[in-house]
Design an enzyme around this catalytic site. Structure first.
Site, PDB file in Angstrom:
ATOM      1  N   ASP A 380      40.019  -1.239 -69.780  1.00 52.47           N
ATOM      2  CA  ASP A 380      40.079  -0.034 -70.567  1.00 52.47           C
ATOM      3  C   ASP A 380      40.411  -0.523 -71.923  1.00 52.47           C
ATOM      4  O   ASP A 380      41.304  -0.992 -72.199  1.00 52.47           O
ATOM      5  CB  ASP A 380      40.675   0.959 -69.890  1.00 52.47           C
ATOM      6  CG  ASP A 380      40.550   2.219 -70.786  1.00 52.47           C
ATOM      7  OD1 ASP A 380      39.340   2.745 -70.831  1.00 52.47           O
ATOM      8  OD2 ASP A 380      41.650   2.836 -71.199  1.00 52.47           O
ATOM      9  N   LYS A 381      39.613   0.075 -72.958  1.00 53.33           N
ATOM     10  CA  LYS A 381      39.938  -0.267 -74.214  1.00 53.33           C
ATOM     11  C   LYS A 381      41.042   0.426 -74.624  1.00 53.33           C
ATOM     12  O   LYS A 381      42.063  -0.181 -75.419  1.00 53.33           O
ATOM     13  CB  LYS A 381      38.689   0.307 -75.197  1.00 53.33           C
ATOM     14  CG  LYS A 381      39.047  -0.172 -76.700  1.00 53.33           C
ATOM     15  CD  LYS A 381      37.939   0.444 -77.829  1.00 53.33           C
ATOM     16  CE  LYS A 381      37.768   1.827 -77.881  1.00 53.33           C
ATOM     17  NZ  LYS A 381      39.003   2.107 -78.901  1.00 53.33           N
ATOM     18  N   THR A 382      41.070   1.759 -74.826  1.00 53.06           N
ATOM     19  CA  THR A 382      42.219   2.537 -75.641  1.00 53.06           C
ATOM     20  C   THR A 382      43.542   2.492 -74.863  1.00 53.06           C
ATOM     21  O   THR A 382      43.609   2.795 -73.667  1.00 53.06           O
ATOM     22  CB  THR A 382      41.694   3.953 -75.538  1.00 53.06           C
ATOM     23  OG1 THR A 382      40.483   4.073 -76.455  1.00 53.06           O
ATOM     24  CG2 THR A 382      42.788   4.826 -76.541  1.00 53.06           C
ATOM     25  N   THR A 532      34.841   1.668 -72.287  1.00 50.04           N
ATOM     26  CA  THR A 532      35.364   2.775 -73.227  1.00 50.04           C
ATOM     27  C   THR A 532      34.376   4.045 -73.172  1.00 50.04           C
ATOM     28  O   THR A 532      33.314   3.659 -72.769  1.00 50.04           O
ATOM     29  CB  THR A 532      35.728   2.290 -74.289  1.00 50.04           C
ATOM     30  OG1 THR A 532      36.007   3.218 -75.435  1.00 50.04           O
ATOM     31  CG2 THR A 532      34.334   1.563 -75.037  1.00 50.04           C
ATOM     32  N   GLY A 533      35.035   5.088 -73.388  1.00 47.92           N
ATOM     33  CA  GLY A 533      34.414   6.377 -73.652  1.00 47.92           C
ATOM     34  C   GLY A 533      33.788   6.322 -74.937  1.00 47.92           C
ATOM     35  O   GLY A 533      33.104   7.419 -75.417  1.00 47.92           O
ATOM     36  N   LYS A 560      33.914   5.580 -64.352  1.00 43.53           N
ATOM     37  CA  LYS A 560      34.508   4.242 -64.698  1.00 43.53           C
ATOM     38  C   LYS A 560      34.303   3.659 -63.318  1.00 43.53           C
ATOM     39  O   LYS A 560      34.432   2.265 -63.136  1.00 43.53           O
ATOM     40  CB  LYS A 560      35.838   4.405 -65.158  1.00 43.53           C
ATOM     41  CG  LYS A 560      36.009   4.684 -66.676  1.00 43.53           C
ATOM     42  CD  LYS A 560      37.385   4.654 -67.288  1.00 43.53           C
ATOM     43  CE  LYS A 560      37.439   4.972 -68.639  1.00 43.53           C
ATOM     44  NZ  LYS A 560      38.677   5.151 -69.453  1.00 43.53           N
ATOM     45  N   ASP A 579      45.470   2.583 -68.194  1.00 48.11           N
ATOM     46  CA  ASP A 579      46.763   3.374 -68.169  1.00 48.11           C
ATOM     47  C   ASP A 579      47.294   4.031 -66.914  1.00 48.11           C
ATOM     48  O   ASP A 579      48.281   4.559 -67.156  1.00 48.11           O
ATOM     49  CB  ASP A 579      46.580   4.321 -69.391  1.00 48.11           C
ATOM     50  CG  ASP A 579      45.609   5.192 -69.386  1.00 48.11           C
ATOM     51  OD1 ASP A 579      45.123   5.631 -68.158  1.00 48.11           O
ATOM     52  OD2 ASP A 579      45.396   5.827 -70.474  1.00 48.11           O
ATOM     53  N   ASP A 583      42.163   6.508 -65.579  1.00 48.22           N
ATOM     54  CA  ASP A 583      41.527   5.282 -64.929  1.00 48.22           C
ATOM     55  C   ASP A 583      41.912   5.153 -63.370  1.00 48.22           C
ATOM     56  O   ASP A 583      41.624   4.163 -62.708  1.00 48.22           O
ATOM     57  CB  ASP A 583      42.115   4.120 -65.713  1.00 48.22           C
ATOM     58  CG  ASP A 583      41.732   3.988 -67.028  1.00 48.22           C
ATOM     59  OD1 ASP A 583      40.650   4.528 -67.551  1.00 48.22           O
ATOM     60  OD2 ASP A 583      42.678   3.433 -67.700  1.00 48.22           O
TER      61      ASP A 583
END
Length: 694
Positions: A380-382, A532-533, A560, A579, A583
């Site tokens: 996950d990016k963020t 990512t969103g 996801k 996180d 997720d």
């Protein structure tokens, strides 16, 4: 008799020594130990085995010295009044006192119908004792008391060394418990400081943590700032700056200054207690390899009993009853599934302890075991590959101005704003030097902010501010601003007297460790995917910076898990790294779920593995540990099984015709050596370096 072993039920509890609360960690509704095949000694202690070994050895010396067989070997003679009683008296004491842990454990295994190592040892020393006593009563002609003494002594020695090895592996829990200070300095409502027991602290108490002292409970800094050593929680070796409002974790150390902390969690609710529970559960939990070892150890019991029966029948038919007894005892001793049962529990304990000391918390051992076979890692990016907060990545100044001026001016105007972008601008400006003071600050809702610096009116905001003021971007900045927008960066403008004099670009800051993580995974032949969103151009910019193989952009949180399934449909074994909040479905769907950034939250139900720090390089450490643990487990299983395949026929006398024989004491020695080899090989796990490169 030792108090530790008066309860025979302790003796079959195995090597899972339980969690911090002292209770055994069980699996399943029946509460059966995962490693029951090892049938060992949670109720036993290193000191107990050590003491019994030395006394049994001391009593075995006269048994050996007065043995007619030994006297014939070495050509000496002893004859004194009462010598014939040495064997029955000392041998009985060695059998009952030295052999008590095995007799009690064997009885428990028989009652619980879970036969294993202890029952085999109990049978072996009982046969040896009965044969020895029968010889003393002239019913048999077998000089066996010294063999019985040597047998029990060597068994105790092997168990003593084994318990020492297991104790070292269990040190992780003791080390975690030792991190909490005994005392705390509580600040009263009148400001006085009172020393109290850490266990007396309650939520909302205010405590003083002096420089060099440990934080006594989870909390939030109410006053002051300090560099905290959090290595015991996250594995991060460098101190981390913490200031008012930041969360701190019990057991961490304030390295340079005093802080006041408002307690938010105590006792079992602290992160440290949660980590302790996870370590205990991981050490007690099983894996596919453990299940294989358990089945093999249980099977070996029946193989050993069957081999002993066949051995007794064959040697009796041959007409040598004495040799039948010797061979039966040797078969029972040498085929004890000790090494086989120890092979996995010890590597389990060691790997769990190593993981915890490196900021990796194992909730599910199957997840760790599966990590070595991963094909792709989905980040996950963020908050995972990025910090989850914006940072200034570029400054552009119109002709007649410079970057430093633009950054200082924007920082001064934004100083009183609470907007996340404003805080990023102020932080960047202060890192470059002093920021001038601004006056007449006012917010333009939805557009930006305004303030005066030395009588000059300045405004900072996005495109909405330019529309509000009726001004346009200067053509000189168009190319630079266009490139930023192409990356999906947020652009803020600095306006002076209705003229744009500069612009700043802000992006979610990429973690510096993320590049190393991606590179290391590529070197390990793993595919790296990002989800990512965010908009596609934002995702593409991060992808280009990190060298990610594939990206899923504009994905809703609830979708996801579908992307994980899409990767799995391609035949890939997938780890999801996120996180643990939005997720959760994807973490649960993945072959391996890894929650990241959970330094003070270890209750993430959807992940099998947790990285206590926010360092994505921990994923590489997980794969490294998984491969090393599997390799050691396989080596130990191969050794333990191979040893029994060779040793049982030899112990039964299959090569007696060639003059090759194995006395029971030698069989006991070889069994103990096999156990020690497994223990030492498992200890080599400690050589595996899980620390990310600097």
């Amino acid at each position: 008799m030792d108090a530790q072993v008066e309860d025979p039920t302790h003796h079959a509890a195995n090597h899972s020594h339980g969690g911090p609360d002292g209770h055994d960690q069980r699996d399943g509704p029946a509460g059966r130990d995962r490693s029951a095949g090892h049938g060992a000694h949670a109720g036993h202690h290193v000191e107990m085995f050590r003491r019994r070994f030395w006394l049994s050895l001391l009593l075995t010396i006269p048994l050996v010295a007065t043995s007619h067989m030994v006297m014939d070997w070495f050509g000496y003679s002893l004859d004194f009044a009462g010598m014939d009683l040495i064997g029955p008296v000392l041998g009985t004491f060695v059998f009952l006192w030295g052999g008590w842990p095995f007799l009690a454990g064997g009885a428990h295994e028989a009652r619980s119908r879970q036969p294993g190592m202890m029952l085999l040892i109990a049978m072996a020393i009982t046969v040896a004792y009965v044969a020895s006593m029968a010889t003393s009563l002239d019913w048999f002609d077998l000089d066996f008391w010294w063999e019985l003494g040597a047998l029990v002594s060597i068994m105790l020695l092997g168990h003593w060394q084994e318990m020492k090895a297991l104790g070292q592996a269990q040190d992780a829990l003791a080390a975690l418990a030792a991190l909490l200070p005994d005392d705390a300095e509580r600040i009263g409502s009148d400001g006085t400081v009172q020393k109290v027991a850490a266990s007396d602290l309650r939520v909302d108490d205010l405590v003083l943590v002096r420089s060099g002292a440990r934080v006594p409970a989870d909390g939030e800094i109410a006053e002051g700032s300090a560099e905290l050593d959090e290595s015991m929680i996250t594995g991060e070796s460098r101190p981390v700056a913490r200031a008012a409002g930041d969360r701190v974790v019990a057991g961490t150390v304030s390295t340079d200054s005093a802080i006041r902390v408002r307690v938010t969690a105590v006792g079992d609710d602290t992160a440290l207690a949660g980590i302790g529970r996870l370590v205990a559960e991981a050490q007690a939990s099983g894996s596919r390899t453990q299940a294989l070892a358990d089945r093999a150890a249980a099977l070996l019991f029946y193989v050993a009993v069957g081999a002993a029966i066949v051995t007794a029948v064959v040697w009796t038919l041959i007409g040598d009853r004495n040799e039948a007894v010797v061979r039966v005892v040797t078969v029972l001793v040498i085929s004890c599934p000790h090494a086989l049962g120890l092979a996995i529990p010890l590597t389990t304990s060691l790997s769990s302890a190593m993981a915890a000391s490196n900021g990796i918390l194992i909730k599910d051992r199957l997840a760790l075991e599966a990590s070595r076979t991963l094909d792709a890692v989905l980040f996950d990016k963020t908050g995972t590959l990025t910090k989850g907060e914006h940072a200034v990545i570029g400054v552009a100044a119109a002709p007649g101005h410079d970057d430093e001026e633009i950054l200082r001016g924007a920082g001064a105007v934004e100083a009183d704003s609470e907007h996340p972008l404003a805080r990023a601008v102020v932080r960047a400006a202060r890192e470059r030097g002093a920021v001038p003071a601004a006056t007449d600050f006012r917010s333009l809702t939805g557009r930006g902010v305004q303030a005066s610096i030395d009588g000059v009116d300045l405004a900072v905001g996005g495109p909405a501010l330019l529309r509000h003021l009726g001004v346009a971007e200067p053509s000189a900045l168009a190319d630079q601003i266009g490139a930023w927008k192409g990356r999906g960066a947020a652009v803020l403008y600095l306006v002076e007297n209705d003229e744009v004099i500069g612009a700043l670009a802000l992006e979610d800051e990429i973690r510096p460790e993320a590049r190393q993580a991606v590179d290391s995974l590529h070197r390990a032949s793993r595919r790296v995917v990002m989800i990512t969103g965010d908009a596609q151009q934002v995702a593409d910019a991060v992808t280009a910076d990190l060298g990610v193989d594939e990206v899923f952009a504009e994905v809703l949180p609830e979708d996801k898990a579908k992307k994980v399934a899409e990767l799995q449909a391609r035949g890939l074994r997938v780890a999801m790294v996120g996180d643990g909040v939005n997720d959760a479905p994807a973490l649960a769907r993945a072959d391996v779920g890894i929650a990241i950034g959970a330094g003070t939250d270890v209750a993430i139900e959807s992940a099998g593995l947790i990285l206590a720090s926010s360092d994505p390089r921990g994923v590489v450490s997980i794969i490294t540990l998984s491969k090393a643990t599997y390799r050691k487990s396989l080596q130990n299983l191969t050794w333990a099984a191979g040893y029994n395949i060779v040793a049982i026929p030899l112990a039964a006398g299959a090569l007696q015709w060639a003059g090759i024989s194995m006395p029971p004491a030698v069989g006991a020695l070889l069994m103990s050596v096999s156990t020690i080899v497994v223990a030492l090989n498992a200890q080599l796990l400690r050589r595996v370096d899980l620390r990310p490169p600097a």
